[in-house]
Design an enzyme around this catalytic site. Structure first.
Site, PDB file in Angstrom:
ATOM      1  N   LYS A   1       0.845  -1.187   0.000  1.00 10.90           N
ATOM      2  CA  LYS A   1       0.000   0.000   0.000  1.00 10.90           C
ATOM      3  C   LYS A   1       0.883   1.240   0.000  1.00 10.90           C
ATOM      4  O   LYS A   1       1.925   1.281   0.681  1.00 10.90           O
ATOM      5  CB  LYS A   1      -0.911  -0.013   1.232  1.00 10.90           C
ATOM      6  CG  LYS A   1      -1.921   1.129   1.273  1.00 10.90           C
ATOM      7  CD  LYS A   1      -2.868   0.976   2.463  1.00 10.90           C
ATOM      8  CE  LYS A   1      -3.915   2.072   2.486  1.00 10.90           C
ATOM      9  NZ  LYS A   1      -4.884   1.911   3.600  1.00 10.90           N
TER      10      LYS A   1
ATOM     11  N   SER B   1      -9.438   1.922   2.275  1.00 16.35           N
ATOM     12  CA  SER B   1      -8.547   2.731   1.475  1.00 16.35           C
ATOM     13  C   SER B   1      -7.429   1.942   0.791  1.00 16.35           C
ATOM     14  O   SER B   1      -6.666   2.494   0.010  1.00 16.35           O
ATOM     15  CB  SER B   1      -7.923   3.822   2.357  1.00 16.35           C
ATOM     16  OG  SER B   1      -7.151   3.245   3.412  1.00 16.35           O
TER      17      SER B   1
ATOM     18  N   SER C   1     -10.092  -0.466   6.326  1.00 15.53           N
ATOM     19  CA  SER C   1      -9.426  -0.330   5.032  1.00 15.53           C
ATOM     20  C   SER C   1      -8.656  -1.549   4.553  1.00 15.53           C
ATOM     21  O   SER C   1      -8.170  -1.560   3.430  1.00 15.53           O
ATOM     22  CB  SER C   1      -8.487   0.879   5.059  1.00 15.53           C
ATOM     23  OG  SER C   1      -9.226   2.073   5.130  1.00 15.53           O
TER      24      SER C   1
END
Length: 504
Positions: free
Chosen positions: A96, A171, A195
């Site tokens: 990420k 996210s 997320s």
């Protein structure tokens, strides 16, 4: 290099900001008194920073174009090969894009951070490379990680692998999309309100939010220390458990870590669920926006657990909703104080700070209008709470968190696991460009009704796929006691082995 000293006028302005009034004479005398303090700043400025050594060479990195990135799930591509052998040998991984990977740009979904390049690797990056993994790059994430939808990342939205034009969840949107699409074997995601689990549910993969502090957050841009979690997403339960084995454990640098207990998680995978007690949380099905078709798929999955020999009972956990409500003051005031006013790092904790990140992120103030509406909305709430109530609601919420955590603990003393839908819906269409603020923001937070609670209480929770509605994946969430990831993997692996989730 000497730091710039304040003038009399600058010191008077600083004092005024602190609600202190100084005369010119007083300011001059104070300046004389505090010069020795600034001499210490000069000394520190001359010293090298204390940061980890980068031990694995990396290939040239680049930002892929649309032909190589049809889901918009990659931010940067590179190749970092780890050790020649280890638990993750032969496995490819995406990170990420809020995770430090030295010499590879990191944007965290926001143009205000574009151009930042970390100097060192996050602890978990080094651990994965030591275990033989190959890191292929950085996965797109939402704007400073403040969205459960995949439409807030600069410059473009991330698409769901199951249906273009639909949300991949957020996210950790890119992480889940790349794993689901088969571009990488595994990915690292982060979770402050859901997320890891939201994109895992939307993309039909496995996403584990570990116990708070089990995995070190060192070298990852925080939102708020008390709700920051990092964990694996994968296409199989075994790969998920294997990756957690590699990244879990204390590193001596993360204040989130306390009394950490690790296990051989893969040893749980063949134990089955016979005799395992699972409490089905009624409140998890009672969300106002719960899609009945999603609830039906989760109920059918529950029947499969019963067929395998699990003892399943409906239970009530009213504090589940309380924990969700606590997220607003904790999350909004906390992120405003730490991530924004504190320039990403904040103060008052021991560990490894990202000094270069502070240098770059402080400039958000010059570009604040470019921040996403989702972040602005949270900042407005947080700043209001801080300015008008002096943070008392953050403080009171942290106190009440113990009540919510204890309620979860009580149920988890009676049951091995708790179960509920991960999210109340399947992936929704991405908002159209130029949509209203109301639609943009509601599409970012409409799905967090069940997931935010475990970020507040800190309990481990995993999303597993359990069916399709309109050809889009449904997620089921398993919740365990503190450091009870093994039991979650035990149940998830049994379900994966015995049930074709796409046919439920």
């Amino acid at each position: 290099m000497a730091i710039q000293r304040p003038t009399i006028d600058v010191l008077k302005q600083i004092a005024n900001d602190l609600h202190i009034q100084l005369t010119d004479t007083e300011a001059a005398e104070y300046l004389s008194i505090i010069q020795s303090n600034f001499d210490a700043y000069d000394l520190i400025d001359e010293l090298d920073d204390e940061i980890p050594e980068v031990r694995y060479p990396r290939a040239n990195s680049y930002r892929p174009d649309a032909t190589e990135n049809p889901l918009n799930a990659w931010y940067y591509k590179t190749e970092v090969k780890g050790a020649l052998s280890g638990k993750l040998s032969g496995k490819t991984i995406a990170l990420k894009d809020n995770i430090f990977l030295a010499d590879v740009p990191m944007m965290n979904g926001s143009t205000t951070l574009e151009g930042f390049v970390p100097e060192y690797d996050a602890t978990i990056v080094t651990r994965m490379l030591d275990a033989g993994a190959t890191i292929l790059g950085k996965a797109t994430c939402e704007h400073f990680c403040l969205s459960g939808g995949s439409h807030t990342s600069d410059p473009v939205a991330v698409h769901n692998p199951y249906r273009h034009g639909y949300s991949a969840g957020g996210s950790s949107s890119g992480s889940a999309a790349l794993v689901s699409n088969g571009d990488v074997d595994l990915a690292i995601a982060c979770d402050q309100g859901g997320s890891i689990r939201i994109p895992a549910a939307f993309c039909g993969i496995y996403g584990m939010k570990p116990t708070h502090g089990l995995v070190p957050y060192t070298g990852i841009m925080p939102i708020e220390n008390t709700i920051d979690h990092v964990g694996p997403v994968s296409r199989t339960v075994r790969d998920n458990a294997l990756l957690l084995e590699v990244i879990a454990g204390g590193d001596g640098l993360d204040p989130r870590q306390y009394h950490v207990k690790t296990e051989d998680y893969t040893s749980y995978l063949d134990r089955g669920v016979k005799g395992l007690k699972i409490g089905v949380v009624r409140e998890g099905f009672n969300l106002a926006n719960m899609d009945p078709k999603v609830a039906e798929k989760v109920r059918k999955a529950i029947v499969e657990f019963e067929k395998m020999g699990a003892i399943v009972e409906d239970i009530s956990l009213p504090e589940h909703a309380l924990a969700g409500a606590l997220w607003s003051p904790v999350g909004c005031e906390g992120l405003t104080a730490q991530m924004m006013h504190g320039n990403g790092m904040g103060f008052n904790w021991e560990g490894l700070y990202g000094v270069k990140l502070i240098d770059k992120h402080k400039d958000w103030r010059k570009q604040a209008d470019q921040l996403s509406p989702t972040l602005k909305a949270c900042m407005f709430v947080g700043e209001y709470g801080i300015k008008n109530y002096s943070g008392r609601y953050y403080a009171k919420s942290k106190n009440i968190t113990r009540r919510a955590r204890a309620a979860y603990d009580q149920k988890l003393a009676e049951y091995d696991l708790l179960l509920m839908p991960t999210v109340p819906m399947v992936a929704q269409p991405l908002p159209e460009p130029g949509c209203s603020l109301t639609e943009y923001i509601s599409k970012a937070f409409e799905m967090i009704g069940n997931t935010a609670s475990q970020d507040i209480t800190g309990h481990p929770a995993m999303s597993i796929p359990c069916g399709l509605v309109d050809d889009l994946p449904v997620g089921l969430m398993l919740i365990g006691p503190y450091f009870g990831e093994g039991k979650i993997y035990q149940a998830a692996a049994a379900f994966e082995k015995n049930v074709d989730w796409k046919t439920i």
